[in-house]
Design a protein around this motif. Structure first.
Motif, PDB file in Angstrom:
ATOM      1  N   ALA A 138       5.481   6.054  -0.222  1.00 24.33           N
ATOM      2  CA  ALA A 138       5.031   6.910   0.880  1.00 24.33           C
ATOM      3  C   ALA A 138       5.799   6.527   2.137  1.00 24.33           C
ATOM      4  O   ALA A 138       6.304   5.409   2.260  1.00 24.33           O
ATOM      5  CB  ALA A 138       3.524   6.748   1.099  1.00 24.33           C
ATOM      6  N   GLY A 139       5.876   7.455   3.077  1.00 20.45           N
ATOM      7  CA  GLY A 139       6.589   7.161   4.313  1.00 20.45           C
ATOM      8  C   GLY A 139       6.411   8.257   5.345  1.00 20.45           C
ATOM      9  O   GLY A 139       5.678   9.226   5.133  1.00 20.45           O
TER      10      GLY A 139
ATOM     11  N   ARG B 149       0.815  -1.217   0.000  1.00 22.31           N
ATOM     12  CA  ARG B 149       0.000   0.000   0.000  1.00 22.31           C
ATOM     13  C   ARG B 149       0.854   1.275   0.000  1.00 22.31           C
ATOM     14  O   ARG B 149       0.351   2.361  -0.272  1.00 22.31           O
ATOM     15  CB  ARG B 149      -0.970   0.005   1.183  1.00 22.31           C
ATOM     16  CG  ARG B 149      -0.286   0.075   2.533  1.00 22.31           C
ATOM     17  CD  ARG B 149      -1.236  -0.296   3.677  1.00 22.31           C
ATOM     18  NE  ARG B 149      -2.335   0.619   3.788  1.00 22.31           N
ATOM     19  CZ  ARG B 149      -2.366   1.661   4.603  1.00 22.31           C
ATOM     20  NH1 ARG B 149      -1.330   1.919   5.390  1.00 22.31           N
ATOM     21  NH2 ARG B 149      -3.411   2.439   4.656  1.00 22.31           N
ATOM     22  N   GLY B 150       2.134   1.128   0.294  1.00 26.18           N
ATOM     23  CA  GLY B 150       2.999   2.296   0.345  1.00 26.18           C
ATOM     24  C   GLY B 150       3.994   2.401  -0.793  1.00 26.18           C
ATOM     25  O   GLY B 150       4.730   3.377  -0.895  1.00 26.18           O
ATOM     26  N   LEU B 151       4.028   1.390  -1.679  1.00 28.04           N
ATOM     27  CA  LEU B 151       5.031   1.369  -2.747  1.00 28.04           C
ATOM     28  C   LEU B 151       4.405   0.847  -4.032  1.00 28.04           C
ATOM     29  O   LEU B 151       3.687  -0.154  -4.030  1.00 28.04           O
ATOM     30  CB  LEU B 151       6.201   0.472  -2.344  1.00 28.04           C
ATOM     31  CG  LEU B 151       7.270   0.194  -3.404  1.00 28.04           C
ATOM     32  CD1 LEU B 151       8.052   1.452  -3.718  1.00 28.04           C
ATOM     33  CD2 LEU B 151       8.215  -0.912  -2.930  1.00 28.04           C
ATOM     34  N   ARG B 152       4.674   1.536  -5.130  1.00 30.40           N
ATOM     35  CA  ARG B 152       4.175   1.089  -6.425  1.00 30.40           C
ATOM     36  C   ARG B 152       5.214   1.440  -7.487  1.00 30.40           C
ATOM     37  O   ARG B 152       5.831   2.500  -7.436  1.00 30.40           O
ATOM     38  CB  ARG B 152       2.834   1.755  -6.749  1.00 30.40           C
ATOM     39  CG  ARG B 152       2.113   1.146  -7.965  1.00 30.40           C
ATOM     40  CD  ARG B 152       0.713   1.747  -8.111  1.00 30.40           C
ATOM     41  NE  ARG B 152      -0.094   1.472  -6.916  1.00 30.40           N
ATOM     42  CZ  ARG B 152      -0.792   2.398  -6.269  1.00 30.40           C
ATOM     43  NH1 ARG B 152      -0.787   3.650  -6.681  1.00 30.40           N
ATOM     44  NH2 ARG B 152      -1.514   2.072  -5.214  1.00 30.40           N
ATOM     45  N   ALA B 153       5.404   0.539  -8.439  1.00 38.91           N
ATOM     46  CA  ALA B 153       6.369   0.777  -9.512  1.00 38.91           C
ATOM     47  C   ALA B 153       5.747   0.412 -10.852  1.00 38.91           C
ATOM     48  O   ALA B 153       5.025  -0.579 -10.962  1.00 38.91           O
ATOM     49  CB  ALA B 153       7.639  -0.032  -9.279  1.00 38.91           C
ATOM     50  N   LEU B 154       6.030   1.238 -11.865  1.00 37.51           N
ATOM     51  CA  LEU B 154       5.517   1.025 -13.223  1.00 37.51           C
ATOM     52  C   LEU B 154       6.656   1.180 -14.210  1.00 37.51           C
ATOM     53  O   LEU B 154       7.608   1.927 -13.962  1.00 37.51           O
ATOM     54  CB  LEU B 154       4.417   2.042 -13.562  1.00 37.51           C
ATOM     55  CG  LEU B 154       3.178   2.107 -12.659  1.00 37.51           C
ATOM     56  CD1 LEU B 154       2.334   3.313 -13.043  1.00 37.51           C
ATOM     57  CD2 LEU B 154       2.359   0.828 -12.777  1.00 37.51           C
TER      58      LEU B 154
ATOM     59  N   ALA C 265      -0.154   5.359   3.201  1.00 37.00           N
ATOM     60  CA  ALA C 265      -0.356   4.769   1.881  1.00 37.00           C
ATOM     61  C   ALA C 265      -0.216   5.854   0.817  1.00 37.00           C
ATOM     62  O   ALA C 265      -0.375   7.041   1.090  1.00 37.00           O
ATOM     63  CB  ALA C 265      -1.735   4.121   1.800  1.00 37.00           C
ATOM     64  N   LEU C 266       0.081   5.439  -0.402  1.00 30.54           N
ATOM     65  CA  LEU C 266       0.150   6.379  -1.514  1.00 30.54           C
ATOM     66  C   LEU C 266      -1.221   6.978  -1.797  1.00 30.54           C
ATOM     67  O   LEU C 266      -2.227   6.268  -1.771  1.00 30.54           O
ATOM     68  CB  LEU C 266       0.654   5.656  -2.765  1.00 30.54           C
ATOM     69  CG  LEU C 266       2.144   5.309  -2.808  1.00 30.54           C
ATOM     70  CD1 LEU C 266       2.416   4.364  -3.968  1.00 30.54           C
ATOM     71  CD2 LEU C 266       2.998   6.562  -2.928  1.00 30.54           C
ATOM     72  N   THR C 267      -1.266   8.267  -2.086  1.00 33.26           N
ATOM     73  CA  THR C 267      -2.523   8.899  -2.478  1.00 33.26           C
ATOM     74  C   THR C 267      -2.637   9.005  -3.995  1.00 33.26           C
ATOM     75  O   THR C 267      -3.703   9.277  -4.512  1.00 33.26           O
ATOM     76  CB  THR C 267      -2.650  10.309  -1.868  1.00 33.26           C
ATOM     77  OG1 THR C 267      -1.572  11.131  -2.334  1.00 33.26           O
ATOM     78  CG2 THR C 267      -2.600  10.239  -0.340  1.00 33.26           C
ATOM     79  N   TYR C 268      -1.514   8.795  -4.698  1.00 30.84           N
ATOM     80  CA  TYR C 268      -1.561   8.814  -6.157  1.00 30.84           C
ATOM     81  C   TYR C 268      -2.271   7.554  -6.656  1.00 30.84           C
ATOM     82  O   TYR C 268      -1.988   6.447  -6.196  1.00 30.84           O
ATOM     83  CB  TYR C 268      -0.151   8.837  -6.750  1.00 30.84           C
ATOM     84  CG  TYR C 268       0.623  10.094  -6.465  1.00 30.84           C
ATOM     85  CD1 TYR C 268       0.452  11.236  -7.242  1.00 30.84           C
ATOM     86  CD2 TYR C 268       1.543  10.145  -5.421  1.00 30.84           C
ATOM     87  CE1 TYR C 268       1.181  12.393  -6.986  1.00 30.84           C
ATOM     88  CE2 TYR C 268       2.267  11.295  -5.155  1.00 30.84           C
ATOM     89  CZ  TYR C 268       2.082  12.415  -5.938  1.00 30.84           C
ATOM     90  OH  TYR C 268       2.798  13.553  -5.682  1.00 30.84           O
ATOM     91  N   ASN C 269      -3.198   7.726  -7.600  1.00 31.19           N
ATOM     92  CA  ASN C 269      -3.838   6.543  -8.176  1.00 31.19           C
ATOM     93  C   ASN C 269      -3.046   6.086  -9.406  1.00 31.19           C
ATOM     94  O   ASN C 269      -2.141   6.772  -9.888  1.00 31.19           O
ATOM     95  CB  ASN C 269      -5.299   6.809  -8.520  1.00 31.19           C
ATOM     96  CG  ASN C 269      -5.477   7.933  -9.532  1.00 31.19           C
ATOM     97  OD1 ASN C 269      -4.733   8.030 -10.499  1.00 31.19           O
ATOM     98  ND2 ASN C 269      -6.475   8.788  -9.306  1.00 31.19           N
TER      99      ASN C 269
END
Length: 291
Positions: free
Chosen positions: A225-226, A208-213, A278-282
């Motif tokens: 996020a952190g 929920r805090g990390l996403r990679a594309l 958590a990241l707020t970016y969708n």
């Protein structure tokens, strides 16, 4: 014989580096029942690691204060609530060591022998790359914080593309946006966060805090996020987006093309959860940056 595994021994050594000299010498006397006379900090550390029966026993020693364990976990990229009790921090540290995810080795720190450049020996899985990048980046940046009492790692403009851009958005009492262009300026501004402002950035590396594309054109986007700390105080949260591109002229090492950093202080958070943000970016917003 030491009762510590190789991973536990390395982790405990990192925690011992954060202790004061007097506490370290006192702990050595306690662990060895004063049967071993040490003459310096190096000998004291070796005695503690050799004569501790297991990692949990060492972590629970009175001289190993909870703040030391908290700082170690933050350096390893493990986000914990700032009001965590010592037994909770000990439990999480033991879990980290048993998972084998602690102490990222030199393969993840750099491609060359002097760890100058960022290159990961992993298959091209963006999420795996993102997690290892964040472990490497925040360990490197946090090591510049003098309050941690550790040897600063090799920070500098060499980790960025020459035309890298940093967008820094800060929301505390008011909103402020600053932009920095070029490897030298971006490197110095990020360095100031830890070296001058004594901030500690603790990323949430859970899903929920990390996403990679990854884009078809070679850009990898890493969003994380952190929480932000100074000593034992939590000052707020951050969200950071990195754009990474390989450098074919430098052994295909990954270098940072752009950084978007959004910081929100406690006053701007309201009732927002800060323990593991958590990241707020969708996904759509991130895909736009990746295109």
């Amino acid at each position: 014989m030491s009762g510590l595994s190789e991973t536990e021994r390395a982790g405990c050594a990192e925690i011992l580096k954060l202790m004061s000299n007097s506490d370290l010498l006192s702990l050595s006397d306690t662990v060895t029942n004063k049967l071993i006379v040490v003459e310096n900090i190096t000998e004291a550390t070796a005695s503690i690691l050799s004569f501790s029966r297991n990692a949990e026993e060492l972590l629970r020693r009175k001289k190993v204060h909870r703040d030391l364990i908290f700082k170690y976990l933050a350096k390893e990229g493990v986000a914990m609530p700032v009001n965590s009790e010592k037994h909770q921090l000990v439990k999480r540290t033991l879990e980290l060591w048993s998972s084998g995810k602690a102490a990222v080795d030199e393969r993840c720190r750099g491609a060359t022998s002097d760890a100058t450049y960022l290159k990961f020996e992993v298959g091209f899985d963006p999420q795996v790359l993102g997690q290892q990048f964040c472990q490497w980046f925040f360990q490197l940046l946090n090591s510049q914080n003098p309050s941690l009492g550790q040897q600063p790692q090799d920070w500098g403009p060499q980790h960025f593309w020459p035309d890298v851009k940093l967008c820094l958005l800060s929301r505390t009492d008011s909103e402020q946006i600053d932009e920095f262009l070029g490897a030298e300026l971006v490197s110095r501004r990020l360095l100031a966060l830890t070296r001058e402002e004594h901030l500690l950035l603790s990323p949430n590396l859970e899903p929920r805090g990390l996403r990679a594309l990854a884009s078809p054109h070679g850009l990898v986007l890493v969003a994380v996020a952190g929480t932000i700390h100074r000593n034992a105080a939590c000052l707020g949260v951050f969200e950071q987006i990195f754009g990474l591109i390989r450098s074919p002229l430098e052994n295909n090492s990954w270098k940072i093309k752009f950084v978007n950093l959004k910081i929100r202080g406690q006053d701007a958070l309201g009732d927002t959860e800060v323990t593991a943000p958590a990241l707020t970016y969708n996904s759509s917003e991130l895909q736009l940056l990746c295109s």
